[in-house]
Design a protein around this motif. Sequence first.
Motif, PDB file in Angstrom:
ATOM      1  N   LEU A  48      71.345  18.545  79.032  1.00 44.59           N
ATOM      2  CA  LEU A  48      70.530  19.521  79.747  1.00 44.59           C
ATOM      3  C   LEU A  48      70.180  20.747  78.911  1.00 44.59           C
ATOM      4  CD1 LEU A  48      69.583  20.977  82.453  1.00 44.59           C
ATOM      5  CD2 LEU A  48      71.990  21.593  82.747  1.00 44.59           C
ATOM      6  N   LEU A  49      70.992  21.077  77.918  1.00 41.40           N
ATOM      7  CA  LEU A  49      70.935  22.394  77.294  1.00 41.40           C
ATOM      8  C   LEU A  49      69.569  22.742  76.706  1.00 41.40           C
ATOM      9  CD1 LEU A  49      74.448  22.454  75.568  1.00 41.40           C
ATOM     10  CD2 LEU A  49      73.729  23.675  77.632  1.00 41.40           C
ATOM     11  N   VAL A  50      69.015  21.885  75.868  1.00 40.39           N
ATOM     12  CA  VAL A  50      67.763  22.247  75.185  1.00 40.39           C
ATOM     13  C   VAL A  50      66.578  22.272  76.146  1.00 40.39           C
ATOM     14  CG1 VAL A  50      66.168  21.681  73.314  1.00 40.39           C
ATOM     15  CG2 VAL A  50      68.634  21.404  72.972  1.00 40.39           C
ATOM     16  N   PRO A  51      66.367  21.240  77.001  1.00 41.94           N
ATOM     17  CA  PRO A  51      65.242  21.331  77.953  1.00 41.94           C
ATOM     18  C   PRO A  51      65.346  22.539  78.877  1.00 41.94           C
ATOM     19  CG  PRO A  51      66.081  19.091  77.866  1.00 41.94           C
ATOM     20  CD  PRO A  51      67.050  19.937  77.102  1.00 41.94           C
ATOM     21  N   SER A  52      66.553  22.840  79.336  1.00 39.80           N
ATOM     22  CA  SER A  52      66.732  23.986  80.216  1.00 39.80           C
ATOM     23  C   SER A  52      66.394  25.281  79.484  1.00 39.80           C
ATOM     24  CB  SER A  52      68.177  24.027  80.734  1.00 39.80           C
ATOM     25  OG  SER A  52      68.380  25.181  81.525  1.00 39.80           O
ATOM     26  N   THR A  55      62.404  25.488  78.842  1.00 40.93           N
ATOM     27  CA  THR A  55      61.589  25.717  80.039  1.00 40.93           C
ATOM     28  C   THR A  55      61.885  27.067  80.677  1.00 40.93           C
ATOM     29  OG1 THR A  55      63.199  24.483  81.385  1.00 40.93           O
ATOM     30  CG2 THR A  55      61.307  23.260  80.530  1.00 40.93           C
ATOM     31  N   ASN A  56      63.130  27.521  80.612  1.00 43.89           N
ATOM     32  CA  ASN A  56      63.457  28.794  81.252  1.00 43.89           C
ATOM     33  C   ASN A  56      63.064  29.997  80.402  1.00 43.89           C
ATOM     34  OD1 ASN A  56      64.608  28.057  83.840  1.00 43.89           O
ATOM     35  ND2 ASN A  56      66.229  27.080  82.668  1.00 43.89           N
ATOM     36  N   VAL A  57      63.112  29.876  79.082  1.00 37.46           N
ATOM     37  CA  VAL A  57      62.590  30.956  78.239  1.00 37.46           C
ATOM     38  C   VAL A  57      61.094  31.109  78.483  1.00 37.46           C
ATOM     39  CG1 VAL A  57      62.075  31.612  75.854  1.00 37.46           C
ATOM     40  CG2 VAL A  57      64.375  30.881  76.468  1.00 37.46           C
ATOM     41  N   TRP A  58      60.404  29.988  78.600  1.00 37.86           N
ATOM     42  CA  TRP A  58      58.974  30.011  78.908  1.00 37.86           C
ATOM     43  C   TRP A  58      58.739  30.765  80.224  1.00 37.86           C
ATOM     44  CZ3 TRP A  58      55.665  24.876  79.081  1.00 37.86           C
ATOM     45  CH2 TRP A  58      54.319  25.208  79.294  1.00 37.86           C
ATOM     46  N   GLN A  59      59.520  30.420  81.247  1.00 36.82           N
ATOM     47  CA  GLN A  59      59.399  31.078  82.551  1.00 36.82           C
ATOM     48  C   GLN A  59      59.738  32.564  82.445  1.00 36.82           C
ATOM     49  OE1 GLN A  59      61.267  28.953  85.785  1.00 36.82           O
ATOM     50  NE2 GLN A  59      61.725  30.831  86.905  1.00 36.82           N
ATOM     51  N   GLY A 139      78.846  32.075  87.073  1.00 31.96           N
ATOM     52  CA  GLY A 139      79.396  31.591  85.814  1.00 31.96           C
ATOM     53  C   GLY A 139      80.505  30.570  86.025  1.00 31.96           C
ATOM     54  N   LEU A 140      81.379  30.817  86.995  1.00 29.17           N
ATOM     55  CA  LEU A 140      82.446  29.849  87.282  1.00 29.17           C
ATOM     56  C   LEU A 140      81.867  28.489  87.659  1.00 29.17           C
ATOM     57  CD1 LEU A 140      84.989  31.947  89.406  1.00 29.17           C
ATOM     58  CD2 LEU A 140      85.293  31.142  87.052  1.00 29.17           C
ATOM     59  N   VAL A 141      80.855  28.505  88.542  1.00 30.27           N
ATOM     60  CA  VAL A 141      80.227  27.247  88.966  1.00 30.27           C
ATOM     61  C   VAL A 141      79.509  26.595  87.787  1.00 30.27           C
ATOM     62  CG1 VAL A 141      78.507  26.222  90.500  1.00 30.27           C
ATOM     63  CG2 VAL A 141      80.014  28.033  91.355  1.00 30.27           C
ATOM     64  N   THR A 142      78.813  27.407  86.982  1.00 25.16           N
ATOM     65  CA  THR A 142      78.114  26.873  85.809  1.00 25.16           C
ATOM     66  C   THR A 142      79.093  26.213  84.847  1.00 25.16           C
ATOM     67  OG1 THR A 142      76.384  28.550  85.953  1.00 25.16           O
ATOM     68  CG2 THR A 142      76.698  27.495  83.818  1.00 25.16           C
ATOM     69  N   GLY A 143      80.177  26.905  84.538  1.00 32.35           N
ATOM     70  CA  GLY A 143      81.150  26.351  83.602  1.00 32.35           C
ATOM     71  C   GLY A 143      81.817  25.091  84.107  1.00 32.35           C
ATOM     72  N   ALA A 144      82.031  25.012  85.427  1.00 33.27           N
ATOM     73  CA  ALA A 144      82.743  23.866  85.997  1.00 33.27           C
ATOM     74  C   ALA A 144      81.851  22.667  86.256  1.00 33.27           C
ATOM     75  CB  ALA A 144      83.431  24.281  87.298  1.00 33.27           C
ATOM     76  N   THR A 145      80.538  22.904  86.517  1.00 28.21           N
ATOM     77  CA  THR A 145      79.669  21.806  86.959  1.00 28.21           C
ATOM     78  C   THR A 145      78.394  21.647  86.139  1.00 28.21           C
ATOM     79  OG1 THR A 145      78.375  23.144  88.532  1.00 28.21           O
ATOM     80  CG2 THR A 145      80.459  22.221  89.324  1.00 28.21           C
ATOM     81  N   PHE A 174      68.775  31.717  84.543  1.00 31.10           N
ATOM     82  CA  PHE A 174      68.938  30.350  84.048  1.00 31.10           C
ATOM     83  C   PHE A 174      69.056  30.323  82.522  1.00 31.10           C
ATOM     84  CE2 PHE A 174      66.310  28.780  87.923  1.00 31.10           C
ATOM     85  CZ  PHE A 174      67.403  28.994  88.752  1.00 31.10           C
ATOM     86  N   THR A 175      68.307  31.196  81.844  1.00 27.15           N
ATOM     87  CA  THR A 175      68.379  31.237  80.383  1.00 27.15           C
ATOM     88  C   THR A 175      69.757  31.688  79.924  1.00 27.15           C
ATOM     89  OG1 THR A 175      66.009  31.698  80.190  1.00 27.15           O
ATOM     90  CG2 THR A 175      67.378  32.246  78.302  1.00 27.15           C
ATOM     91  N   VAL A 176      70.250  32.780  80.516  1.00 27.86           N
ATOM     92  CA  VAL A 176      71.577  33.274  80.155  1.00 27.86           C
ATOM     93  C   VAL A 176      72.644  32.233  80.476  1.00 27.86           C
ATOM     94  CG1 VAL A 176      73.337  35.023  80.691  1.00 27.86           C
ATOM     95  CG2 VAL A 176      70.956  35.708  80.358  1.00 27.86           C
ATOM     96  N   SER A 177      72.515  31.569  81.621  1.00 29.99           N
ATOM     97  CA  SER A 177      73.490  30.539  82.006  1.00 29.99           C
ATOM     98  C   SER A 177      73.478  29.379  81.020  1.00 29.99           C
ATOM     99  CB  SER A 177      73.188  30.028  83.411  1.00 29.99           C
ATOM    100  OG  SER A 177      73.359  31.039  84.378  1.00 29.99           O
ATOM    101  N   THR A 178      72.298  28.975  80.559  1.00 31.99           N
ATOM    102  CA  THR A 178      72.197  27.881  79.593  1.00 31.99           C
ATOM    103  C   THR A 178      72.875  28.250  78.285  1.00 31.99           C
ATOM    104  OG1 THR A 178      70.087  27.184  80.557  1.00 31.99           O
ATOM    105  CG2 THR A 178      70.604  26.366  78.359  1.00 31.99           C
ATOM    106  N   ILE A 179      72.582  29.446  77.777  1.00 31.51           N
ATOM    107  CA  ILE A 179      73.192  29.893  76.522  1.00 31.51           C
ATOM    108  C   ILE A 179      74.711  30.008  76.678  1.00 31.51           C
ATOM    109  CG2 ILE A 179      73.327  31.806  74.876  1.00 31.51           C
ATOM    110  CD1 ILE A 179      70.378  32.377  75.511  1.00 31.51           C
ATOM    111  N   ALA A 180      75.150  30.589  77.802  1.00 33.28           N
ATOM    112  CA  ALA A 180      76.587  30.744  78.034  1.00 33.28           C
ATOM    113  C   ALA A 180      77.283  29.396  78.110  1.00 33.28           C
ATOM    114  CB  ALA A 180      76.815  31.536  79.324  1.00 33.28           C
ATOM    115  N   LEU A 181      76.650  28.409  78.766  1.00 38.80           N
ATOM    116  CA  LEU A 181      77.247  27.078  78.868  1.00 38.80           C
ATOM    117  C   LEU A 181      77.371  26.427  77.499  1.00 38.80           C
ATOM    118  CD1 LEU A 181      78.312  24.834  80.718  1.00 38.80           C
ATOM    119  CD2 LEU A 181      75.954  24.015  80.950  1.00 38.80           C
TER     120      LEU A 181
END
Length: 248
Positions: A48-52, A55-59, A139-145, A174-181
């Motif tokens: 998921l990391l690169v497509p997310s 697309t989210n940086v674009w948004q 962040g907890l949900v992002t890291g876990a799932t 979404f961008t920050v969450s992707t980078i953090a993940l």
Amino acid sequence: MDQNDIVIITATFFLAGIVKGVTGMGLPTVAMGVLGAVLSPLTAATLLLVPSFVTNVWQLLTGPGFKPLLRRLWPMMAAVVVGTFVGSSLLAGGAAGRTTSALGLTLIAYAAYTLCAVPRRIPSSWQPVATPLVGFATGLVTGATGVFVIPAVPYLQALDLDKEELVQALGLSFTVSTIALALALGFQGALPAGNLVPSLLAVVPALIGMAAGQAIRQRISPSAFRRGFLICLLLLGCEMVLRPVFAG
């Protein structure tokens, strides 16, 4: 990955792109929901990391005011990073059954809330405390799932943001969450280098799907499409929660 996996990944990101093109969100949620049902959640998250990110940086960059939004929401974004690192041990730990169930519960919570909740507004006096708490929980949900929508999306929708600001705020979250993940999984030693090339290639069907979704949006009701999408997501989440029960 064999040929079947490649076909599934391509079709999934095309579908996820369509959902994002029609509704403005949903690519990570659809990708994790579908891929998490056929691959391990960790593998799905790394794909998921690169497509997310793309697309989210674009948004994010197409919105009206990035700097004012960042000044307002930086406590939430910082807390997202911290929470993701804390929660990532579950996703990186290889406990596929627990992670799949957690992912299913997240999909159910998101779909049920979005289908049933009455729109609300968060009082400005609550926001200095609520914003970082929501960020940490996200962040907890992002890291876990690997899913970044709960509780960030309902919270951002409850702020006094106009339509364009909301779309940009979602892109920022979404961008920050992707980078953090990505950073958290790398820190845990759970970011397989072999998945980065398929993740990069998945950008193509995701962007094609987004273009198709934007065209579809002109011909159907986005609210009706969104309702159908959420019902499918709810059913998928139920299947993922119940799968370990039937497997056992």
